[in-house]
Motif scaffolding. Structure first.
Motif, PDB file in Angstrom:
ATOM      1  N   UNK A 135      -2.803  -4.431   4.217  1.00 45.55           N
ATOM      2  CA  UNK A 135      -1.460  -4.864   4.595  1.00 45.55           C
ATOM      3  C   UNK A 135      -1.077  -6.086   3.769  1.00 45.55           C
ATOM      4  N   UNK A 136      -0.064  -5.936   2.947  1.00 43.99           N
ATOM      5  CA  UNK A 136       0.370  -7.038   2.113  1.00 43.99           C
ATOM      6  C   UNK A 136       1.575  -6.648   1.293  1.00 43.99           C
ATOM      7  N   UNK A 137       2.072  -7.584   0.503  1.00 44.50           N
ATOM      8  CA  UNK A 137       3.325  -7.380  -0.215  1.00 44.50           C
ATOM      9  C   UNK A 137       3.149  -7.388  -1.730  1.00 44.50           C
ATOM     10  N   UNK A 138       1.908  -7.419  -2.192  1.00 43.79           N
ATOM     11  CA  UNK A 138       1.662  -7.491  -3.630  1.00 43.79           C
ATOM     12  C   UNK A 138       0.376  -6.737  -3.938  1.00 43.79           C
ATOM     13  N   UNK A 139       0.400  -5.864  -4.948  1.00 49.64           N
ATOM     14  CA  UNK A 139      -0.813  -5.134  -5.274  1.00 49.64           C
ATOM     15  C   UNK A 139      -0.663  -4.242  -6.488  1.00 49.64           C
ATOM     16  N   UNK A 140      -1.759  -3.594  -6.842  1.00 53.50           N
ATOM     17  CA  UNK A 140      -1.818  -2.677  -7.984  1.00 53.50           C
ATOM     18  C   UNK A 140      -2.539  -1.399  -7.555  1.00 53.50           C
ATOM     19  N   UNK A 198       0.830  -1.207   0.000  1.00 50.55           N
ATOM     20  CA  UNK A 198       0.000   0.000   0.000  1.00 50.55           C
ATOM     21  C   UNK A 198       0.861   1.252   0.000  1.00 50.55           C
ATOM     22  N   UNK A 199       1.912   1.265   0.820  1.00 46.89           N
ATOM     23  CA  UNK A 199       2.788   2.435   0.888  1.00 46.89           C
ATOM     24  C   UNK A 199       3.515   2.654  -0.433  1.00 46.89           C
ATOM     25  N   UNK A 200       4.014   1.564  -1.028  1.00 43.37           N
ATOM     26  CA  UNK A 200       4.722   1.679  -2.309  1.00 43.37           C
ATOM     27  C   UNK A 200       3.778   2.186  -3.396  1.00 43.37           C
ATOM     28  N   UNK A 201       2.560   1.659  -3.422  1.00 45.16           N
ATOM     29  CA  UNK A 201       1.595   2.048  -4.458  1.00 45.16           C
ATOM     30  C   UNK A 201       1.204   3.511  -4.321  1.00 45.16           C
ATOM     31  N   UNK A 202       0.910   3.955  -3.104  1.00 46.99           N
ATOM     32  CA  UNK A 202       0.523   5.354  -2.894  1.00 46.99           C
ATOM     33  C   UNK A 202       1.658   6.285  -3.290  1.00 46.99           C
ATOM     34  N   UNK A 203       2.883   5.927  -2.903  1.00 47.28           N
ATOM     35  CA  UNK A 203       4.029   6.753  -3.271  1.00 47.28           C
ATOM     36  C   UNK A 203       4.181   6.832  -4.787  1.00 47.28           C
ATOM     37  N   UNK A 204       4.018   5.692  -5.472  1.00 43.30           N
ATOM     38  CA  UNK A 204       4.107   5.699  -6.929  1.00 43.30           C
ATOM     39  C   UNK A 204       3.007   6.505  -7.572  1.00 43.30           C
ATOM     40  N   UNK A 205       1.802   6.407  -7.029  1.00 44.31           N
ATOM     41  CA  UNK A 205       0.682   7.162  -7.589  1.00 44.31           C
ATOM     42  C   UNK A 205       0.880   8.661  -7.414  1.00 44.31           C
ATOM     43  N   UNK A 206       1.518   9.070  -6.333  1.00 43.31           N
ATOM     44  CA  UNK A 206       1.797  10.497  -6.146  1.00 43.31           C
ATOM     45  C   UNK A 206       2.692  11.025  -7.256  1.00 43.31           C
ATOM     46  N   UNK A 207       3.608  10.167  -7.711  1.00 47.87           N
ATOM     47  CA  UNK A 207       4.501  10.576  -8.807  1.00 47.87           C
ATOM     48  C   UNK A 207       3.782  10.577 -10.156  1.00 47.87           C
ATOM     49  N   UNK A 208       2.612   9.925 -10.208  1.00 45.08           N
ATOM     50  CA  UNK A 208       1.861   9.817 -11.464  1.00 45.08           C
ATOM     51  C   UNK A 208       0.567  10.614 -11.457  1.00 45.08           C
ATOM     52  N   UNK A 209       0.331  11.376 -10.395  1.00 48.52           N
ATOM     53  CA  UNK A 209      -0.969  12.035 -10.291  1.00 48.52           C
ATOM     54  C   UNK A 209      -1.179  13.061 -11.401  1.00 48.52           C
ATOM     55  N   UNK A 210      -0.077  13.508 -12.017  1.00 49.15           N
ATOM     56  CA  UNK A 210      -0.220  14.421 -13.153  1.00 49.15           C
ATOM     57  C   UNK A 210      -0.921  13.746 -14.332  1.00 49.15           C
ATOM     58  N   UNK A 211      -1.033  12.414 -14.317  1.00 53.96           N
ATOM     59  CA  UNK A 211      -1.687  11.689 -15.399  1.00 53.96           C
ATOM     60  C   UNK A 211      -3.198  11.588 -15.192  1.00 53.96           C
ATOM     61  N   UNK A 212      -3.698  12.005 -14.038  1.00 58.85           N
ATOM     62  CA  UNK A 212      -5.125  11.935 -13.767  1.00 58.85           C
ATOM     63  C   UNK A 212      -5.383  12.009 -12.279  1.00 58.85           C
ATOM     64  N   UNK A 213      -6.411  12.749 -11.906  1.00 58.16           N
ATOM     65  CA  UNK A 213      -6.649  12.927 -10.471  1.00 58.16           C
ATOM     66  C   UNK A 213      -8.135  13.080 -10.177  1.00 58.16           C
ATOM     67  N   UNK A 214      -8.963  12.349 -10.953  1.00 56.47           N
ATOM     68  CA  UNK A 214     -10.402  12.326 -10.687  1.00 56.47           C
ATOM     69  C   UNK A 214     -10.735  11.369  -9.542  1.00 56.47           C
ATOM     70  N   UNK A 215      -9.933  10.304  -9.417  1.00 57.59           N
ATOM     71  CA  UNK A 215     -10.155   9.305  -8.380  1.00 57.59           C
ATOM     72  C   UNK A 215      -8.908   8.438  -8.301  1.00 57.59           C
TER      73      UNK A 215
END
Length: 607
Positions: free
Chosen positions: A65-70, A14-31
């Protein structure tokens, strides 16, 4: 235009995904949303709004809480922004995230409904997840292959399957996707910034390739199941380059990076005082044979094409047409495979309409030159030759430094074409190249004066309508200035060739209407001054941008922005920074979200 990430490793997904999404939020931020394996179960949390809204929801319901996700950050195409329409979407056995558009989703949806599938959202993506589910009988790869063979449109998919707690699957067609390679962990992402905090090594996933990621291995195959060997790419950007670096916004940082970006783009292509494209593996004979140039691009990149048109035609007497990429392939364009050069311009190298135009030109056997910023992007890989604009990562949705480096390449090409076609001798070319190199220090000087532009912005912040006027190269700049303002301030703005005012637009000028007049072309200044008087006499408030040799400007305009004097042909490189700063500070004063303007995304990867 959405951003997707995926992770498998030993850290909290979850932490890795959120951090990555913050770097990609310029690609879309409706949801935004994530799907993470919590034990053997897939736990989904998603929310309408910005990533901050998703993080707040996680605080309320609990972070998976887990080690694999999207994960996914969305720019809506099918279905309004809402919790239900947010990604990830899930079926009985599958969860996935999607960037792209499925064009045949309606007949597929009807088929799946006939098979008993119930749809919760309005999205085309839910069709994909149910289609994959319908083919899933214990073999994820077989289900993915069977499904994508039936999809029409564009997609980059990150997929996880029930029970497959240590695997992330990915597949793409016409939408960008990379595979980040870590140590004991691997990633998928729409763009490089999402992985820079963890690794700089990655694979480029090609059309129709399917990747299976585990913690220690990445296996890639084609649509028929054949193993594919990949070359490891290494990002030239570092994490610091993708951060704000002390600036309040990415846009302001990127405006101030223009002198460096200009230097990095131009300097390697000047050898012994003359333009030289040997570093791009483009020789003189490659360019000498062309009798027409067609520039194809969208938005800001298209505006750089208009500057290129003026430059190449003026210096090299080589005919140039500029085409809107989204219209180009539908007009059955007339191209000559032996005499035409098609120049494709795109910051990301993934712009969907521009990429489609490239493929059409290639299909007709025409030589294609790409001007792109992102190394290894689709346009860079598919063009016959590529000139990279070494601008570094551009994160703000409104493009700034990318435009400057794109037009700097146009100057180099114009001088080179002029020499090859006999319209410039060596002395002339050296003089023009020397003037081009002097631009860097002048841009840096202009950027020091932020206080003046804040003052000018205070005079624009309450405007309902605003007009940009110019002639020649100034008109090309006016189009970009107007676009920048409307993108981030939401003020209605239009750019006109000044001579066209009397043919209709002047009826829109009323008392107090702001008009930004570009008057940097000395040979046209008297004509421009007459046009300014025409709007002034109807009550306009005029901001004049000119060089510092212009006299009696206080009699012409209400406010005057003076720039260092260069030969008029080089003034667009100096004019663009003031236009960007005016837009930026006006946006700040209006309380707008500068880096993430409403309804816009950075990389337009759907038609």
């Amino acid at each position: 235009m959405c951003g997707i990430v995926g992770y498998i490793g030993s850290q909290n997904a979850s932490d890795i995904l959120i951090d990555g999404l913050k770097k990609l939020e310029y690609r879309g931020y409706d949801s935004a949303g994530v799907a993470v394996f919590a034990g053997n179960d897939i736990e989904v949390v998603k929310s309408k709004g910005r990533l901050a809204d998703l993080e707040k929801k996680m605080e309320e319901v609990g972070k998976p809480q887990g080690f694999c996700g999207i994960g996914h950050t969305r720019w809506a195409t099918h279905g309004e922004p809402s919790d239900i329409n947010s990604h990830p979407h899930s079926s009985a056995h599958v969860s996935l995230v999607h960037n792209g558009i499925i064009e045949n989703y309606l007949p597929l949806r009807q088929m799946l409904q006939g098979d008993g599938y119930v749809f919760q959202s309005e999205t085309d993506t839910e069709v994909v997840v149910n289609l994959i589910d319908s083919f899933y009988h214990g073999d994820p790869l077989e289900a993915i292959r069977e499904a994508v063979l039936r999809l029409e449109g564009s997609y980059a998919l990150g997929i996880i399957f029930e029970g497959e707690t240590d695997k992330v699957y990915a597949v793409r067609k016409d939408s960008p996707l990379i595979i980040g390679l870590g140590k004991g962990e691997n990633f998928i992402a729409s763009d490089i910034p999402a992985i820079l905090g963890h690794t700089r090594d990655y694979y480029l996933l090609e059309e129709g390739e399917i990747a299976v990621l585990t913690r220690d291995h990445v296996e890639i195959s084609d649509i028929y199941g054949n193993h594919v060997e990949k070359e490891v790419q290494t990002a030239t950007w570092d994490l610091e380059a993708a951060q704000k670096g002390g600036y309040p916004h990415f846009m302001l940082k990127e405006i101030h990076e223009q002198p460096t970006a200009f230097h990095n783009t131009v300097s390697p292509r000047i050898v012994d005082g003359l333009p030289n494209f040997a570093c791009d593996k483009i020789c003189d004979e490659d360019l000498r044979r062309f009798e027409r140039v067609v520039v194809v691009a969208c938005g800001t990149a298209m505006h750089s094409g208009y500057v290129g048109q003026y430059l190449i035609e003026r210096l090299a007497r080589l005919p140039v047409t500029v085409e809107i990429a989204s219209e180009f392939r539908y007009k059955n364009p007339i191209l000559n495979r032996d005499k035409d050069l098609v120049i494709i311009v795109s910051q990301s190298g993934e712009t969907a309409d521009t990429l489609a135009a490239l493929r059409l030109a290639k299909k007709q056997g025409v030589f294609v030159l790409g001007i792109v910023n992102v190394v290894g992007s689709s346009i860079a890989r598919e063009a016959d030759a590529v000139i990279y604009t070494w601008a570094g990562p551009e994160i703000a949705v409104a493009s700034t430094k990318a435009y400057t480096v794109q037009i700097s390449v146009m100057y180099l090409l114009a001088i080179k074409f002029a020499m090859l076609r006999g319209f410039a001798d060596e002395a002339f070319a050296r003089e023009y190249t020397s003037n081009l190199m002097s631009v860097e220090e002048h841009i840096a000087e202009i950027l020091k004066d932020s206080q003046s532009f804040q003052f000018y912005a205070s005079k624009l912040q309450n405007a309902h309508d605003l007009f940009y006027l110019g002639r020649g190269l100034d008109y090309a700049l006016a189009m970009e200035g107007s676009l920048k303002l409307k993108e981030i301030t939401y003020i209605h703005s239009e750019a006109y060739a000044a001579g066209e005012l009397k043919h209709g637009p002047i009826s829109l000028i009323v008392d107090g209407t702001p008009v930004i007049a570009l008057g940097t072309q000395k040979s046209l200044f008297e004509k421009m001054a007459s046009n300014i008087k025409e709007v002034k006499s109807r009550g306009a408030c005029v901001f004049l941008i000119c060089d510092d040799t212009c006299e009696n400007t206080a009699q012409i305009a209400d406010f005057v922005i003076k720039l260092p004097a260069l030969p008029e042909i080089f003034m667009p490189l100096l004019s663009v920074a003031p236009l960007q700063l005016l837009a930026y500070y006006t946006s700040i004063l209006r309380g707008c979200d500068v880096d993430k303007p409403r309804n816009l995304a950075k990389s337009v990867t759907v038609e």
